[in-house]
Motif scaffolding. Structure first.
Motif, PDB file in Angstrom:
ATOM      1  N   LEU A 275      -1.169   9.175  -3.515  1.00  0.00           N
ATOM      2  CA  LEU A 275      -1.640   9.061  -2.141  1.00  0.00           C
ATOM      3  C   LEU A 275      -2.919   8.231  -2.111  1.00  0.00           C
ATOM      4  CD1 LEU A 275      -1.144  12.758  -0.953  1.00  0.00           C
ATOM      5  CD2 LEU A 275       0.368  10.801  -0.549  1.00  0.00           C
ATOM      6  N   TYR A 276      -2.912   7.191  -1.274  1.00  0.00           N
ATOM      7  CA  TYR A 276      -4.064   6.298  -1.142  1.00  0.00           C
ATOM      8  C   TYR A 276      -4.577   6.334   0.291  1.00  0.00           C
ATOM      9  CZ  TYR A 276      -2.509   4.244  -5.584  1.00  0.00           C
ATOM     10  OH  TYR A 276      -2.137   4.043  -6.889  1.00  0.00           O
ATOM     11  N   LEU A 277      -5.894   6.240   0.429  1.00  0.00           N
ATOM     12  CA  LEU A 277      -6.477   6.163   1.762  1.00  0.00           C
ATOM     13  C   LEU A 277      -6.163   4.811   2.396  1.00  0.00           C
ATOM     14  CD1 LEU A 277      -8.227   7.720   3.786  1.00  0.00           C
ATOM     15  CD2 LEU A 277     -10.245   6.646   2.752  1.00  0.00           C
ATOM     16  N   PHE A 278      -6.270   3.740   1.584  1.00  0.00           N
ATOM     17  CA  PHE A 278      -5.915   2.388   2.013  1.00  0.00           C
ATOM     18  C   PHE A 278      -5.143   1.707   0.876  1.00  0.00           C
ATOM     19  CE2 PHE A 278     -10.292   3.175   3.704  1.00  0.00           C
ATOM     20  CZ  PHE A 278      -9.938   3.402   5.024  1.00  0.00           C
ATOM     21  N   PRO A 279      -4.210   0.827   1.181  1.00  0.00           N
ATOM     22  CA  PRO A 279      -3.483   0.129   0.112  1.00  0.00           C
ATOM     23  C   PRO A 279      -4.389  -0.743  -0.753  1.00  0.00           C
ATOM     24  CG  PRO A 279      -2.356  -0.118   2.218  1.00  0.00           C
ATOM     25  CD  PRO A 279      -3.691   0.482   2.510  1.00  0.00           C
ATOM     26  N   THR A 280      -5.459  -1.247  -0.171  1.00  0.00           N
ATOM     27  CA  THR A 280      -6.348  -2.153  -0.901  1.00  0.00           C
ATOM     28  C   THR A 280      -7.552  -1.430  -1.497  1.00  0.00           C
ATOM     29  OG1 THR A 280      -7.349  -2.677   1.245  1.00  0.00           O
ATOM     30  CG2 THR A 280      -5.699  -4.215   0.386  1.00  0.00           C
ATOM     31  N   MET A 281      -7.496  -0.112  -1.530  1.00  0.00           N
ATOM     32  CA  MET A 281      -8.574   0.688  -2.112  1.00  0.00           C
ATOM     33  C   MET A 281      -7.981   1.521  -3.246  1.00  0.00           C
ATOM     34  SD  MET A 281     -11.051   3.406  -0.138  1.00  0.00           S
ATOM     35  CE  MET A 281     -12.301   4.364  -0.984  1.00  0.00           C
ATOM     36  N   PRO A 282      -8.010   1.003  -4.481  1.00  0.00           N
ATOM     37  CA  PRO A 282      -7.322   1.682  -5.589  1.00  0.00           C
ATOM     38  C   PRO A 282      -7.980   2.972  -6.050  1.00  0.00           C
ATOM     39  CG  PRO A 282      -8.540  -0.222  -6.390  1.00  0.00           C
ATOM     40  CD  PRO A 282      -8.627  -0.267  -4.894  1.00  0.00           C
ATOM     41  N   PHE A 283      -9.241   3.169  -5.706  1.00  0.00           N
ATOM     42  CA  PHE A 283      -9.952   4.369  -6.153  1.00  0.00           C
ATOM     43  C   PHE A 283     -10.862   4.848  -5.033  1.00  0.00           C
ATOM     44  CE2 PHE A 283     -13.627   6.508  -7.953  1.00  0.00           C
ATOM     45  CZ  PHE A 283     -13.027   7.430  -8.801  1.00  0.00           C
ATOM     46  N   PRO A 284     -10.945   6.163  -4.806  1.00  0.00           N
ATOM     47  CA  PRO A 284     -10.183   7.203  -5.498  1.00  0.00           C
ATOM     48  C   PRO A 284      -8.801   7.387  -4.881  1.00  0.00           C
ATOM     49  CG  PRO A 284     -11.687   8.200  -3.935  1.00  0.00           C
ATOM     50  CD  PRO A 284     -11.932   6.721  -3.863  1.00  0.00           C
ATOM     51  N   ASP A 302       1.965  -6.298   0.789  1.00  0.00           N
ATOM     52  CA  ASP A 302       0.734  -6.810   0.191  1.00  0.00           C
ATOM     53  C   ASP A 302       0.946  -8.233  -0.345  1.00  0.00           C
ATOM     54  OD1 ASP A 302       1.967  -6.676  -2.304  1.00  0.00           O
ATOM     55  OD2 ASP A 302       1.007  -4.790  -2.870  1.00  0.00           O
ATOM     56  N   PRO A 303      -0.118  -8.900  -0.793  1.00  0.00           N
ATOM     57  CA  PRO A 303       0.006 -10.287  -1.281  1.00  0.00           C
ATOM     58  C   PRO A 303       0.977 -10.442  -2.444  1.00  0.00           C
ATOM     59  CG  PRO A 303      -2.293  -9.774  -0.845  1.00  0.00           C
ATOM     60  CD  PRO A 303      -1.538  -8.494  -0.710  1.00  0.00           C
ATOM     61  N   GLN A 304       1.266  -9.363  -3.170  1.00  0.00           N
ATOM     62  CA  GLN A 304       2.235  -9.416  -4.268  1.00  0.00           C
ATOM     63  C   GLN A 304       3.659  -9.127  -3.784  1.00  0.00           C
ATOM     64  OE1 GLN A 304      -0.834  -7.651  -4.661  1.00  0.00           O
ATOM     65  NE2 GLN A 304      -1.571  -9.607  -5.481  1.00  0.00           N
ATOM     66  N   ASN A 305       3.819  -9.078  -2.446  1.00  0.00           N
ATOM     67  CA  ASN A 305       5.120  -8.844  -1.810  1.00  0.00           C
ATOM     68  C   ASN A 305       5.663  -7.445  -2.099  1.00  0.00           C
ATOM     69  OD1 ASN A 305       6.993  -9.971   0.001  1.00  0.00           O
ATOM     70  ND2 ASN A 305       8.447 -10.363  -1.664  1.00  0.00           N
ATOM     71  N   GLU A 306       4.758  -6.489  -2.325  1.00  0.00           N
ATOM     72  CA  GLU A 306       5.161  -5.104  -2.534  1.00  0.00           C
ATOM     73  C   GLU A 306       4.967  -4.320  -1.241  1.00  0.00           C
ATOM     74  OE1 GLU A 306       2.918  -3.689  -5.840  1.00  0.00           O
ATOM     75  OE2 GLU A 306       4.123  -4.763  -7.328  1.00  0.00           O
ATOM     76  N   GLN A 307       5.862  -3.361  -1.017  1.00  0.00           N
ATOM     77  CA  GLN A 307       5.877  -2.614   0.234  1.00  0.00           C
ATOM     78  C   GLN A 307       5.026  -1.344   0.142  1.00  0.00           C
ATOM     79  OE1 GLN A 307       7.635  -3.679   3.104  1.00  0.00           O
ATOM     80  NE2 GLN A 307       7.799  -5.545   1.852  1.00  0.00           N
ATOM     81  N   TRP A 308       4.238  -1.116   1.191  1.00  0.00           N
ATOM     82  CA  TRP A 308       3.449   0.101   1.343  1.00  0.00           C
ATOM     83  C   TRP A 308       3.864   0.785   2.647  1.00  0.00           C
ATOM     84  CZ3 TRP A 308      -0.582   1.845  -1.910  1.00  0.00           C
ATOM     85  CH2 TRP A 308      -0.927   0.979  -2.954  1.00  0.00           C
ATOM     86  N   TYR A 309       3.807   2.126   2.642  1.00  0.00           N
ATOM     87  CA  TYR A 309       4.174   2.881   3.836  1.00  0.00           C
ATOM     88  C   TYR A 309       3.057   3.866   4.183  1.00  0.00           C
ATOM     89  CZ  TYR A 309       8.867   1.004   3.254  1.00  0.00           C
ATOM     90  OH  TYR A 309       9.940   0.154   3.142  1.00  0.00           O
ATOM     91  N   HIS A 310       2.754   3.923   5.469  1.00  0.00           N
ATOM     92  CA  HIS A 310       1.758   4.846   5.997  1.00  0.00           C
ATOM     93  C   HIS A 310       2.498   6.080   6.478  1.00  0.00           C
ATOM     94  CE1 HIS A 310      -2.416   4.796   8.202  1.00  0.00           C
ATOM     95  NE2 HIS A 310      -2.376   5.627   7.178  1.00  0.00           N
TER      96      HIS A 310
END
Length: 326
Positions: A275-284, A302-310
């Motif tokens: 679980l991430y707070l933001f896709p572009t925030m890897p930590f914590p 994302d720029p690497q063409n990978e899918q993220w879901y909220h």
């Protein structure tokens, strides 16, 4: 005693000797190697901060042979165990001169070091006392409030409590020193321009707030807005002021991603995901969600063409990457 018995006894004796010898080697190999203490050497060059008396022998009961004005000097030797001295004590150090050979000086322990020029900006995060020299004994009554200053020199010293001693420029006192101040950020980049925050962004009271978050509820988000950026750290964190005059810190990556697509979909998680707070925030990260079906309301590529879901979770709205293994 028969010859066979004698031979067996000899073989047994040889075996015992070999066993004792092998045991000794194993014990020697198992013992940690002894490291001989190598005392630190006096710095090869020392900056004299004020007029300094010189002596022909390390004895200041005699009249000084000469005196040197502030300058850099080359060292030759120092009294034994000079590095064990404490604040307020003096050290005998032998230096080279071109006109009188090697002479001695009796220098305060906390004045052993060299002044080196630098060109950088430093953010003072706490109130900082000013000093006339890089020595704790030269503290003035002047205290600077937290601000960013320009530093033109650093005092490099083997004295541990003089770490982070910088000569800074002031508009009313000239060059002064900040001594032994750990609460600072080095190599700040001056920005002084408006900055657009296009999506909800993490509000950080301090530059390292994100490192201290333990749960999603610790996060405070601010709405899209334009702020004025004063400066930026080496890690890309900006010190900014909002239109209402509030000052804080932000990182452009610690924000909801621009271009996320609204959706409403039941998403089957086939394996555990972080679980991430933001896709572009890897930590914590904020835990792991086990394989299950969840409600997704935003998707971002994302720029690497990978899918993220909220998605909605027990910890609040979080981002997941279903196709990425733990």
């Amino acid at each position: 005693m028969s010859s066979k018995t004698l031979m067996r006894n000899v073989i047994a004796l040889v075996f015992v000797c070999m066993l004792i010898n092998l045991t000794g080697h194993l014990q020697a190999d198992a013992a940690p190697p002894h490291k001989e203490f190598v005392p630190p050497k006096v710095p090869p060059v020392i900056t004299l901060l004020e007029q300094t008396p010189l002596y022909s022998t390390p004895d200041d009961s005699h009249k000084p042979f000469a005196a040197l004005t502030p300058q850099n000097v080359t060292t030759v030797d120092a009294e034994q165990s000079w590095y064990t001295k404490q604040r307020g004590e003096k050290v005998w150090i032998q230096i080279k001169t071109t006109w009188a050979g090697d002479l001695w000086m009796h220098l305060d322990y906390d004045r052993i070091g060299i002044v080196k020029p630098i060109d950088t900006n430093i953010a003072l995060l706490w109130d900082s006392s000013l000093y006339t020299q890089p020595s704790l004994s030269t503290m003035t009554d002047v205290v600077l409030a937290p601000q960013t200053v320009h530093a033109n020199a650093i005092f490099e010293s083997p004295v541990s409590y003089l770490t982070n001693s910088y000569r800074i420029e002031t508009s009313w006192l000239g060059d002064m020193w900040v001594v032994s101040q750990p609460h600072m950020l080095l190599d700040m980049e001056i920005v002084n321009q408006e900055m657009d925050l296009p999506t909800e962004t993490l509000y950080m009271e301090d530059y390292d707030t994100s490192n201290r978050m333990q749960r999603p509820s610790d996060a405070k988000l601010i709405p899209p807005q334009t702020v004025f950026a004063f400066e930026k750290t080496q890690n890309g964190i900006y010190h900014v002021r909002s239109q209402d005059g509030n000052t804080f810190w932000i990182h452009p990556d610690f924000a909801q991603p621009a271009g996320a697509v609204q959706m409403k979909e039941r998403l089957n998680l086939l394996k555990d995901v972080r679980l991430y707070l933001f896709p572009t925030m890897p930590f914590p990260t904020f835990g792991v969600l086990s394989a299950q079906t969840v409600d997704a309301f935003e998707r971002w590529t994302d720029p690497q063409n990978e899918q993220w879901y909220h998605i909605h979770t027990w910890a609040g709205d979080m981002w997941v990457q279903p196709d990425k293994p733990l």
